[in-house]
Design an enzyme around this catalytic site. Structure first.
Site, PDB file in Angstrom:
ATOM      1  N   LYS A   4      -0.254 -54.191  44.184  1.00  0.00           N
ATOM      2  CA  LYS A   4      -0.505 -54.264  45.636  1.00  0.00           C
ATOM      3  C   LYS A   4      -0.879 -52.896  46.194  1.00  0.00           C
ATOM      4  O   LYS A   4      -1.873 -52.758  46.905  1.00  0.00           O
ATOM      5  CB  LYS A   4       0.758 -54.766  46.349  1.00  0.00           C
ATOM      6  CG  LYS A   4       0.707 -54.590  47.864  1.00  0.00           C
ATOM      7  CD  LYS A   4       1.931 -55.138  48.556  1.00  0.00           C
ATOM      8  CE  LYS A   4       3.119 -54.196  48.608  1.00  0.00           C
ATOM      9  NZ  LYS A   4       3.103 -53.208  49.714  1.00  0.00           N
ATOM     10  N   ASN A   5      -0.063 -51.884  45.870  1.00  0.00           N
ATOM     11  CA  ASN A   5      -0.251 -50.591  46.517  1.00  0.00           C
ATOM     12  C   ASN A   5      -1.414 -49.791  45.935  1.00  0.00           C
ATOM     13  O   ASN A   5      -1.742 -48.716  46.447  1.00  0.00           O
ATOM     14  CB  ASN A   5       1.045 -49.788  46.489  1.00  0.00           C
ATOM     15  CG  ASN A   5       2.079 -50.387  47.430  1.00  0.00           C
ATOM     16  OD1 ASN A   5       1.746 -51.236  48.267  1.00  0.00           O
ATOM     17  ND2 ASN A   5       3.333 -49.978  47.288  1.00  0.00           N
ATOM     18  N   CYS A  46       9.120 -49.645  61.484  1.00  0.00           N
ATOM     19  CA  CYS A  46       9.199 -50.896  60.743  1.00  0.00           C
ATOM     20  C   CYS A  46      10.600 -51.047  60.181  1.00  0.00           C
ATOM     21  O   CYS A  46      11.463 -50.178  60.384  1.00  0.00           O
ATOM     22  CB  CYS A  46       8.143 -50.962  59.648  1.00  0.00           C
ATOM     23  SG  CYS A  46       8.559 -50.088  58.166  1.00  0.00           S
ATOM     24  N   ARG A  71       8.617 -44.231  59.884  1.00  0.00           N
ATOM     25  CA  ARG A  71       7.327 -44.135  59.205  1.00  0.00           C
ATOM     26  C   ARG A  71       6.157 -43.642  60.058  1.00  0.00           C
ATOM     27  O   ARG A  71       5.181 -44.364  60.265  1.00  0.00           O
ATOM     28  CB  ARG A  71       6.980 -45.474  58.563  1.00  0.00           C
ATOM     29  CG  ARG A  71       7.991 -45.883  57.520  1.00  0.00           C
ATOM     30  CD  ARG A  71       7.663 -47.195  56.893  1.00  0.00           C
ATOM     31  NE  ARG A  71       6.687 -47.096  55.830  1.00  0.00           N
ATOM     32  CZ  ARG A  71       6.219 -48.131  55.155  1.00  0.00           C
ATOM     33  NH1 ARG A  71       6.642 -49.337  55.436  1.00  0.00           N
ATOM     34  NH2 ARG A  71       5.341 -47.969  54.194  1.00  0.00           N
ATOM     35  N   PRO A  72       6.234 -42.412  60.552  1.00  0.00           N
ATOM     36  CA  PRO A  72       5.099 -41.879  61.320  1.00  0.00           C
ATOM     37  C   PRO A  72       3.869 -41.629  60.437  1.00  0.00           C
ATOM     38  O   PRO A  72       3.962 -41.659  59.202  1.00  0.00           O
ATOM     39  CB  PRO A  72       5.644 -40.551  61.869  1.00  0.00           C
ATOM     40  CG  PRO A  72       6.792 -40.194  61.007  1.00  0.00           C
ATOM     41  CD  PRO A  72       7.339 -41.457  60.404  1.00  0.00           C
ATOM     42  N   VAL A  73       2.716 -41.382  61.072  1.00  0.00           N
ATOM     43  CA  VAL A  73       1.481 -41.083  60.321  1.00  0.00           C
ATOM     44  C   VAL A  73       0.935 -39.711  60.719  1.00  0.00           C
ATOM     45  O   VAL A  73      -0.257 -39.455  60.628  1.00  0.00           O
ATOM     46  CB  VAL A  73       0.403 -42.187  60.517  1.00  0.00           C
ATOM     47  CG1 VAL A  73       0.828 -43.469  59.828  1.00  0.00           C
ATOM     48  CG2 VAL A  73       0.111 -42.443  61.988  1.00  0.00           C
ATOM     49  N   ASP A  74       1.840 -38.830  61.159  1.00  0.00           N
ATOM     50  CA  ASP A  74       1.415 -37.503  61.625  1.00  0.00           C
ATOM     51  C   ASP A  74       0.676 -36.704  60.555  1.00  0.00           C
ATOM     52  O   ASP A  74      -0.224 -35.919  60.865  1.00  0.00           O
ATOM     53  CB  ASP A  74       2.638 -36.716  62.139  1.00  0.00           C
ATOM     54  CG  ASP A  74       3.748 -36.623  61.102  1.00  0.00           C
ATOM     55  OD1 ASP A  74       4.135 -37.681  60.559  1.00  0.00           O
ATOM     56  OD2 ASP A  74       4.218 -35.516  60.811  1.00  0.00           O
ATOM     57  N   ASP A 129      10.757 -48.271  45.907  1.00  0.00           N
ATOM     58  CA  ASP A 129      10.403 -49.696  45.892  1.00  0.00           C
ATOM     59  C   ASP A 129      11.179 -50.492  44.838  1.00  0.00           C
ATOM     60  O   ASP A 129      11.029 -51.717  44.758  1.00  0.00           O
ATOM     61  CB  ASP A 129       8.893 -49.870  45.664  1.00  0.00           C
ATOM     62  CG  ASP A 129       8.087 -49.407  46.874  1.00  0.00           C
ATOM     63  OD1 ASP A 129       8.665 -49.250  47.958  1.00  0.00           O
ATOM     64  OD2 ASP A 129       6.863 -49.197  46.717  1.00  0.00           O
ATOM     65  N   ARG A 146       4.122 -61.291  50.963  1.00  0.00           N
ATOM     66  CA  ARG A 146       3.238 -60.169  51.252  1.00  0.00           C
ATOM     67  C   ARG A 146       2.942 -59.379  49.986  1.00  0.00           C
ATOM     68  O   ARG A 146       1.858 -58.812  49.854  1.00  0.00           O
ATOM     69  CB  ARG A 146       3.899 -59.227  52.267  1.00  0.00           C
ATOM     70  CG  ARG A 146       3.960 -59.796  53.653  1.00  0.00           C
ATOM     71  CD  ARG A 146       4.472 -58.768  54.592  1.00  0.00           C
ATOM     72  NE  ARG A 146       3.661 -57.528  54.487  1.00  0.00           N
ATOM     73  CZ  ARG A 146       3.840 -56.465  55.237  1.00  0.00           C
ATOM     74  NH1 ARG A 146       4.796 -56.449  56.140  1.00  0.00           N
ATOM     75  NH2 ARG A 146       3.077 -55.413  55.088  1.00  0.00           N
TER      76      ARG A 146
HETATM   77  N1  EPU Z   1       5.991 -39.721  56.453  1.00  0.00           N
HETATM   78  C1  EPU Z   1       5.921 -38.970  57.599  1.00  0.00           C
HETATM   79  N2  EPU Z   1       4.686 -38.718  58.125  1.00  0.00           N
HETATM   80  C2  EPU Z   1       3.542 -39.188  57.572  1.00  0.00           C
HETATM   81  C3  EPU Z   1       3.629 -39.947  56.402  1.00  0.00           C
HETATM   82  C4  EPU Z   1       4.876 -40.201  55.857  1.00  0.00           C
HETATM   83  O1  EPU Z   1       6.937 -38.534  58.146  1.00  0.00           O
HETATM   84  O2  EPU Z   1       2.455 -38.924  58.121  1.00  0.00           O
HETATM   85  C5  EPU Z   1       7.322 -39.990  55.847  1.00  0.00           C
HETATM   86  C6  EPU Z   1       7.678 -41.465  55.874  1.00  0.00           C
HETATM   87  O3  EPU Z   1       8.265 -41.850  57.106  1.00  0.00           O
HETATM   88  C7  EPU Z   1       8.622 -41.575  54.703  1.00  0.00           C
HETATM   89  C8  EPU Z   1       8.057 -40.560  53.703  1.00  0.00           C
HETATM   90  O4  EPU Z   1       7.247 -39.680  54.471  1.00  0.00           O
HETATM   91  O5  EPU Z   1       9.903 -41.177  55.084  1.00  0.00           O
HETATM   92  C9  EPU Z   1       7.214 -41.156  52.604  1.00  0.00           C
HETATM   93  O6  EPU Z   1       6.317 -42.117  53.126  1.00  0.00           O
HETATM   94  P1  EPU Z   1       4.905 -42.445  52.474  1.00  0.00           P
HETATM   95  O7  EPU Z   1       3.854 -42.020  53.422  1.00  0.00           O
HETATM   96  O8  EPU Z   1       4.828 -41.940  51.096  1.00  0.00           O
HETATM   97  O9  EPU Z   1       4.948 -44.035  52.454  1.00  0.00           O
HETATM   98  P2  EPU Z   1       3.721 -44.981  52.684  1.00  0.00           P
HETATM   99  O10 EPU Z   1       2.512 -44.326  52.162  1.00  0.00           O
HETATM  100  O11 EPU Z   1       3.719 -45.474  54.079  1.00  0.00           O
HETATM  101  C10 EPU Z   1       3.765 -46.195  50.372  1.00  0.00           C
HETATM  102  C11 EPU Z   1       3.913 -47.602  49.894  1.00  0.00           C
HETATM  103  C12 EPU Z   1       5.342 -48.077  50.117  1.00  0.00           C
HETATM  104  C13 EPU Z   1       6.276 -47.149  49.332  1.00  0.00           C
HETATM  105  C14 EPU Z   1       6.058 -45.694  49.784  1.00  0.00           C
HETATM  106  C15 EPU Z   1       6.869 -44.692  48.994  1.00  0.00           C
HETATM  107  C16 EPU Z   1       1.682 -48.489  50.218  1.00  0.00           C
HETATM  108  C17 EPU Z   1       0.771 -49.395  50.947  1.00  0.00           C
HETATM  109  N3  EPU Z   1       2.954 -48.448  50.613  1.00  0.00           N
HETATM  110  O12 EPU Z   1       4.092 -46.201  51.768  1.00  0.00           O
HETATM  111  O13 EPU Z   1       5.437 -49.388  49.600  1.00  0.00           O
HETATM  112  O14 EPU Z   1       7.603 -47.511  49.554  1.00  0.00           O
HETATM  113  O15 EPU Z   1       4.661 -45.347  49.647  1.00  0.00           O
HETATM  114  O16 EPU Z   1       6.586 -44.788  47.644  1.00  0.00           O
HETATM  115  O17 EPU Z   1       1.284 -47.841  49.265  1.00  0.00           O
HETATM  116  C18 EPU Z   1       6.355 -51.550  49.363  1.00  0.00           C
HETATM  117  O18 EPU Z   1       5.442 -51.815  48.573  1.00  0.00           O
HETATM  118  O19 EPU Z   1       7.356 -52.307  49.521  1.00  0.00           O
HETATM  119  C19 EPU Z   1       6.288 -50.320  50.149  1.00  0.00           C
HETATM  120  C20 EPU Z   1       7.013 -50.123  51.243  1.00  0.00           C
END
Ligand code: EPU
Length: 416
Positions: free
Chosen positions: A22-23, A116, A121-124, A304, A396
């Site tokens: 999926k990811n 969520c 989970r911010p995207v900053d 995960d 999902r």
């Molecule tokens: N974070 C920030 N700012 C950002 C991005 C991330 O603070 O701009 C923080 C997040 O809040 C979190 C940490 O950094 O605390 C790591 O988050 P990451 O960005 O790595 O997670 P993600 O990319 O949103 C992906 C997977 C998740 C998996 C995580 C960690 C996808 C689509 N999703 O999420 O998958 O848990 O990496 O490995 O690839 C799942 O499949 O069940 C799932 C949640």
């Protein structure tokens, strides 16, 4: 709303074929936006999240043709550079269109994902990286509005390791002018799979598989063919199911080299694991032993897989400590597992699990994708009937989980 009814106590025996990851599939679908030529994908999993992503991409004007696990993507006529709130709120991975859209079309409007079930989970970091590449970004009416005539290469050090952040910036960098260096990059196999696809499309990327990705921007990318890597989390989930229920299960069409730490933990729990080039066999005849771990970024223990191993620890001999370091709220399954008779206490970011002799089936509620998987594992090991509500979370990210488990002897049915 669909539910799953599980009658526990059946040993599992036989083979399960693993689906594509999926990811890996989700960013790869978004990479289709980077070229006007056709991407030919195979091993694409049948999941709700993939369906949602395809719906989003079609809204933008992408043409898609699906035939079983094969998928052709054609982004030759994109007319809408937007990911609306209605779609982003159902799937956070929609943010992955941001980098490709700005890089190829110079503009994107993507709804800001909210919090969520597993954390804020911010995207900053996605935004910070694109700004460093020269994008002008404003947040208005809940939307990220990004503009850049042409992205410019930059050296970007993310504050933390982020998987989709690395993927978004990597995709953007492929079409930027000059060199981009991504420091502190995520090394997850799904990032590597995306990078390999981008190289097949003509991107110039060094350091694939490391935490320093160096990208020389090119003017355009072209079409390519690519097979999505196997889903290591689906693989690990079925291994935990075999360990909890007992039996002898072989997973095919998968890889053991991307699951090292989880396999070591299963061995520590008493599972006999043997592996071949594309299969993993799990044999379990005894009660599992408790195993402690901390989740970390790849190649450490994956967040995960945390909930699924916790389900196994619930029925294990001994007590264990499980520390979640990636997401602040990823223990929603604890209360539900306790409803089945587990003994879990939470102390901050650590769950302390005292193994019990048996779990007893009960109605429970799925709260997020991996939490749902942990309830299925617990239900397979529990005595009597477990009824899991809200399994849309499971759909999902797992490809017909109940069909695959039934085929190896589990008593599991979908009910309306
Ligand atoms: N974070 C920030 N700012 C950002 C991005 C991330 O603070 O701009 C923080 C997040 O809040 C979190 C940490 O950094 O605390 C790591 O988050 P990451 O960005 O790595 O997670 P993600 O990319 O949103 C992906 C997977 C998740 C998996 C995580 C960690 C996808 C689509 N999703 O999420 O998958 O848990 O990496 O490995 O690839 C799942 O499949 O069940 C799932 C949640």
């Amino acid at each position: 709303m669909d539910k799953l009814l599980i009658t526990g106590g059946k040993r599992l025996s036989g083979e399960i074929a693993i689906s594509g990851a999926k990811n890996a599939a989700l960013p790869i679908l978004c990479a289709g936006l980077l070229t006007s030529e056709t991407l030919q994908l195979s091993n694409v999993p049948h999941l709700q999240d993939v369906t949602t992503m395809l719906k989003l991409l079609r809204q933008m004007g992408m043409r898609t043709e699906q035939d079983g696990d094969r998928l052709a993507l054609d982004a030759g006529a994109i007319e809408r550079l937007e990911a609306p709130y209605e779609m982003v709120k159902t799937m956070r991975a929609s943010i992955l269109v941001l980098g490709p859209l700005v890089a190829r079309f110079g503009e994107a409007r993507v709804s800001l994902p909210g919090g969520c079930a597993i954390g804020s989970r911010p995207v900053d970091q996605h935004i910070k990286g694109l700004q460093a590449m020269g994008a002008e970004i404003t947040i208005e009416a809940g939307y990220i509005h990004a503009k850049a005539k042409k992205l410019k290469g930059a050296r970007i050090v993310t504050d933390m390791i982020t998987v989709t952040g690395t993927e978004n910036l990597l995709m953007a960098a492929t079409l930027a002018e000059g060199e981009t260096i991504l420091e502190n990059a995520a090394r997850e196999p799904e990032v590597t799979d995306l990078a390999n696809l981008l190289v097949a499309m003509g991107a110039k990327i060094d350091g694939i598989g490391t935490d320093r990705l160096v990208v020389q921007g090119v003017d355009r990318l072209h079409g390519a063919s690519h097979a999505v890597i196997p889903d290591r989390i689906e693989t690990g989930t079925f291994l935990c199911a075999a360990a909890a229920a007992g039996g002898d299960v072989t997973l095919t069409r998968t890889r053991s080299d991307i699951l090292d730490v989880a396999l070591d933990k299963l061995r520590e729990a008493g599972v006999v694991i043997t592996t071949g080039p594309d299969w993993i066999r799990a044999q379990m005849a005894a009660r599992p032993k408790a195993v402690s771990f901390r989740t970390t970024e790849y190649p450490g223990f994956p967040t995960d897989m945390q909930a699924q191993f916790m389900a196994l620890n619930c029925i294990a001999e001994g007590s264990s400590r499980v520390t979640e370091t990636i997401f602040e709220n990823r223990f929603m399954h604890v209360q539900e597992l306790n409803r089945l008779g587990a003994s879990i206490d939470i102390d901050g970011h650590t769950a302390v699990i005292t193994g019990v002799d048996k779990l007893i089936g009960a109605p429970v509620m799925a709260t997020d994708l991996r939490a749902s998987a942990s309830l299925v594992i617990a239900g397979l090991a529990a005595q009597g009937h477990t009824l899991i509500d809200r399994i849309y979370h499971l759909d999902r990210g797992y490809d017909r989980m109940e069909v695959k488990l039934s085929a190896v002897g589990a008593d599991i049915q979908r009910t309306k």
